[in-house]
Every structure is written in C-alpha cells, then in structure tokens.
Design an enzyme around this catalytic site. Structure first.
Site, PDB file in Angstrom:
ATOM      1  N   GLN A 197      24.146   3.025  67.988  1.00  0.00           N
ATOM      2  CA  GLN A 197      24.635   1.900  68.788  1.00  0.00           C
ATOM      3  C   GLN A 197      25.029   0.643  68.022  1.00  0.00           C
ATOM      4  O   GLN A 197      26.058   0.025  68.322  1.00  0.00           O
ATOM      5  CB  GLN A 197      23.564   1.520  69.836  1.00  0.00           C
ATOM      6  CG  GLN A 197      24.025   0.443  70.790  1.00  0.00           C
ATOM      7  CD  GLN A 197      22.984  -0.009  71.790  1.00  0.00           C
ATOM      8  OE1 GLN A 197      23.128  -1.063  72.390  1.00  0.00           O
ATOM      9  NE2 GLN A 197      21.942   0.750  72.018  1.00  0.00           N
TER      10      GLN A 197
ATOM     11  N   GLU B 121      16.339   0.105  68.381  1.00  0.00           N
ATOM     12  CA  GLU B 121      16.351  -1.085  69.235  1.00  0.00           C
ATOM     13  C   GLU B 121      14.985  -1.747  69.455  1.00  0.00           C
ATOM     14  O   GLU B 121      14.767  -2.902  69.113  1.00  0.00           O
ATOM     15  CB  GLU B 121      16.954  -0.689  70.594  1.00  0.00           C
ATOM     16  CG  GLU B 121      16.909  -1.767  71.663  1.00  0.00           C
ATOM     17  CD  GLU B 121      17.794  -2.951  71.346  1.00  0.00           C
ATOM     18  OE1 GLU B 121      18.942  -2.734  70.952  1.00  0.00           O
ATOM     19  OE2 GLU B 121      17.338  -4.096  71.481  1.00  0.00           O
TER      20      GLU B 121
ATOM     21  N   ASP C 141      20.235  -3.705  68.751  1.00  0.00           N
ATOM     22  CA  ASP C 141      21.376  -2.865  68.364  1.00  0.00           C
ATOM     23  C   ASP C 141      22.705  -3.603  68.579  1.00  0.00           C
ATOM     24  O   ASP C 141      23.409  -3.943  67.634  1.00  0.00           O
ATOM     25  CB  ASP C 141      21.394  -1.587  69.198  1.00  0.00           C
ATOM     26  CG  ASP C 141      20.408  -0.560  68.660  1.00  0.00           C
ATOM     27  OD1 ASP C 141      19.991  -0.696  67.498  1.00  0.00           O
ATOM     28  OD2 ASP C 141      20.066   0.374  69.394  1.00  0.00           O
TER      29      ASP C 141
ATOM     30  N   GLY D  19      12.482 -26.987  79.467  1.00  0.00           N
ATOM     31  CA  GLY D  19      12.976 -28.354  79.387  1.00  0.00           C
ATOM     32  C   GLY D  19      12.726 -29.124  80.674  1.00  0.00           C
ATOM     33  O   GLY D  19      11.789 -28.862  81.427  1.00  0.00           O
ATOM     34  N   GLY D  20      13.600 -30.073  80.948  1.00  0.00           N
ATOM     35  CA  GLY D  20      13.473 -30.855  82.175  1.00  0.00           C
ATOM     36  C   GLY D  20      14.097 -30.137  83.356  1.00  0.00           C
ATOM     37  O   GLY D  20      14.240 -30.700  84.436  1.00  0.00           O
TER      38      GLY D  20
END
Ligand code: COA
Length: 414
Positions: free
Chosen positions: A16, A138, A167, A245-246
């Site tokens: 892949q 993967e 991948d 975050g905010g």
C-alpha cells in the site's frame, strides 16, 4: 498536458505505501512502469479477494494509471533488463523490506553509476537506529509513530485508526519528496536518495501530540477531557473525541442511533457561534448566565454542555442537525459511513469517488485523485493486469526487438 508528462517512474512498490505514492504521480501524468515478479506480481493482487481469480480491490484501488511489466530481477537477463530500465527512468521507487534491492545487486552506489540523474525513493518502516531492519505494516507504524498511544478513550486501550496514516500517509510524504527532488534536479542535474520512514511519517501527522507532551510539563492540558476532573500522567494521554483549544468538540448521538452505528454528529462549540448554538438547543438561559456564557466558565462543565446538546440532537437526524447548525456558523460534521460516502453525489461530481471498469472484475468504485490541479486534470484508468505491458515496455522504452523479447521470455526473465 499533465503536470508530470515526460517523467518516467520505475515502480518497484508493492502493498500500500509505495503504490499510493506512484499512483498519485501517475495521476499527475507520470509514466509509471510497475515491475512485478513473473507469475506472482504484487502480493495484494491475491489478498482479500472478493471474486475468485480476479485482481483484488486492494490491488486495483492502489494501482490505477500504471503499466505492468514482469521481470525476474534475480535472473541474469532480468537484471540486465532492469539495469536498462534504470537508465531510461527518472525515478526508481520501492518499498521492499530493508536491503532487498541491494540483495538484487542494486545498491544506491550502483544505481547512481547506472544513471546519475535518477531519484531513488524508498519507504521503510524505520529510519537508521535499532529497528531499521524490521518489516513494518500499517498498524505497526501507527503504534510506533505515536498514533495509537494518543488515540482512543482515556479508560480504554491504545487504538489504531481506520485512516491508513502509516501506509498511505507515508506514500504521500514520499510523493512530495520525489517531486521536490525532481525540482532540484532541474537546477543541479543530479538525482538523489529520498527515504521516508513510516514511523517518521506517522509522528509528523501526530505533531500536535508532541506539542502537548511538552505542554504537560507546564500544567494540565485544559482542552483534554481529563481536565479538571481526571488526572494526567507523564505522557500525552488519549483524548477521546475532544477537539481541543478554545473550541471544544465532541461526537453526540442523533435520531436513530439505537439502530444505526453512524447516527452521530461532531459538534464544535466555537465561542463565536455559541450563542446561536445555545438558542438552537433551547438554552437561551446560558447566554446571560455567568456560569455558562464564557468559554472559561464552560470548560469544567463541558460534559454537561455536550449532554444538553445531545438531548437536542437525539431528536433530529444528523443531516437535520447539520442543516440547522450550518447557517449559524456552528462547525459540525455528520459521521458518514462508507456506504454514504460511496453514494454521495458531490464526491462523484468532483471525481473523488469514481466508477472504473475492469476487464475481469467489471465495474467498481475507487477514490480518485484528491489533489485537484486546474491545469492537470486526473483521469482514473483501471489498474493493469499482471505483465499486461511487458512486450510494449520492452519494445517502446528499451527498443528490444521481437526476437530479443522472445529470448528473454525463454530465459524466464520476463
Ligand atoms: C511490506 C513488507 C513487510 C512486506 O514484506 P514481504 O512480503 O516479506 O516482502 P519483501 O519486501 O521482504 O520482499 C519480497 C522479496 O521479493 C523479491 N522480489 C520482489 N520483486 C521481485 C522481482 N521482480 N523479481 C525477483 N524478486 C523480486 C525481493 O527481492 C524480496 O526478496 P529477498 O527477501 O530475497 O530480498 C516489507 O516489504 C517492508 O517492510 N517494506 C517496507 C515498509 C513498508 O512499505 N511497509 C508497508 C507496506 S504497505
């Protein structure tokens, strides 16, 4: 004309990560010649087959717009043909286990001798260090690159994601490395080595989690669900579905969630749009109440905020919620299933989801080029059958005569 017209890629990739890279370059117009082992080919041709004796969707969906040639690079004649292909190509891409190409007799030094202008690009599991010789798939990359330790819920185990960041993510990194090296070659005249380790690629995509690791030393991560009622250890924790975050966010249930595993929507309570959201869910009372009307006041009570939002979303489908909240500038996104994505008309319209016809499989859906260039449109051409273009490439790229091709076949080199 396509952006990479005239660029020829000797594609030794399989599975892949590498095929993702060379497929993108093919969509941009490169002539990608996929070299496969005679009679065997890329292992994914036969993996996860849904139809007997037909190339799997795993293979067809990663190898569009390429030509396939079979060459046994471990036979003498095959090595000679491979050497001539190196002479004729701009890029050699591969993602074999470490050392495989050297064992065939093609070290970077040897490749440069054959063609000093070639760009030799590889995906490996790890960069130089204790694990450099390991084979990697993967989920190994997701675990070793920081994805798994930071994904999932705080009270659950590390979790891998459905997005193939190890991948396909590393294949994307490699494609950028290749076009950058091609650009530099315009000025330097020289090729160069391009290597992307899957661990590095995943860590790059987990950049904000390394940010948080360092923030931890200066106090709790206030946007994580562990704040303020839970505890933090000494490493970036898993943050469930928090957005950070905010702009706190969470996934909430919608109408039908009892039967439909995807009847959910992601809602972000962005401060600027909070008033509209509060009104929509029937909580106008929050707007004048200092206990609720600032992001700081709400932060310790986010669970309640999202519980209240969910009481409302559970009365509507995810699409109804989207329709109401979008005009209010509340960022939100329904959890779309693969079934819904495959049927979405706008994705069909842009060519991001395409139907392709295949001579032995028939029609199937694939993801087209997600990168849209106004001057280099990408058409999706079906993947090649094993060795479909062997004669064509040997004749047109290497100038081999019909007799020479027959001799190579007799020697089982192609
Ligand atoms: C993906 C991976 C684990 C698969 O391992 P694998 O199936 O055992 O395959 P390998 O890469 O070891 O190589 C296959 C062998 O086929 C040989 N081979 C491949 N094409 C050939 C050809 N045209 N002619 C002759 N031999 C060929 C290789 O030389 C190698 O032989 P060797 O072991 O004697 O050196 C491994 O390739 C890998 O770690 N790759 C790097 C990281 C990566 O890209 N992983 C993600 C894949 S999506």
């Amino acid at each position: 004309m396509k952006a990479l017209d005239g660029v020829r890629i000797l594609d030794m990739t399989h599975v892949q990560s590498g095929p993702t890279c060379t497929q993108l370059l093919a969509w941009f117009g490169a002539d990608v010649i996929k070299v496969e082992r005679p009679g065997v080919g890329d292992a994914t041709r036969g993996q996860l087959r849904d139809i007997p004796d037909v190339d799997s969707l795993y293979f067809t969906m990663l190898n569009h717009n390429k030509r396939s040639i079979t060459v046994n690079t471990k036979s003498e004649t095959g090595r000679a043909i491979f050497t001539r292909l190196i002479e004729s190509c701009d890029v050699l891409a591969e993602n074999f286990a470490p050392g495989a190409l050297d064992r065939m007799g093609f070290s970077w030094e040897r490749i440069q001798e054959i063609n000093p202008r070639i760009i030799y690009a590889s995906v490996k599991g790890f960069g130089p260090g204790p694990y450099e010789d390991c084979k990697v798939y993967e989920n190994v990359a997701q675990c070793t690159g920081g994805g798994a330790s930071t994904t999932g819920f705080d009270d659950g185990p590390p979790t891998v994601t459905g997005a193939q960041i190890g991948d396909s993510g590393t294949g994307l990194h490699l494609a950028l490395g290749i076009v950058t090296a091609l650009f530099q070659r315009e000025k330097s005249g020289r090729g160069q080595r391009v290597v992307c380790a899957m661990q590095d690629g995943v860590l790059n995509l987990c950049r904000v989690k390394l940010r948080d690791q360092q923030r931890l030393a200066h106090g709790p991560l206030k946007e994580y669900p562990q704040y303020p009622n839970g505890t933090f250890g000494d490493a970036t924790p898993r943050s469930g579905n928090a957005s950070g975050g905010g702009q706190p966010g969470w996934i909430v249930k919608c109408k039908g969630w009892e039967e439909d595993p995807n009847a959910y929507i992601y809602i972000i309570t962005q401060a600027a749009a909070f008033a509209g959201l509060a009104r929509a869910i029937g909580h106008e009372d929050w707007l004048e109440d200092p206990e609720w009307n600032t992001p700081e006041a709400r932060l310790p009570k986010l669970e309640t905020v999202f519980d209240e939002i969910e009481k409302w979303t559970m009365t509507k489908t995810k699409f109804e919620v989207m329709e109401i909240l979008n005009p209010l500038n509340v960022p939100c996104g329904p959890v779309l299933s693969m079934k819904e994505l495959s049927q979405e008309p706008s994705l069909r319209g842009t060519g991001t989801v395409v139907e392709v016809d295949h001579p032995t499989r028939g029609k199937y859906l694939t993801v087209g080029n997600p990168i849209k260039l106004s001057d280099s449109p990408a058409d999706v051409v079906r993947s090649p059958l094993l060795g479909e273009h062997t004669d064509e490439v040997l004749a047109s790229v290497l100038g081999m005569s019909a007799e020479e091709i027959e001799a190579a076949k007799a020697a089982k080199a192609v």
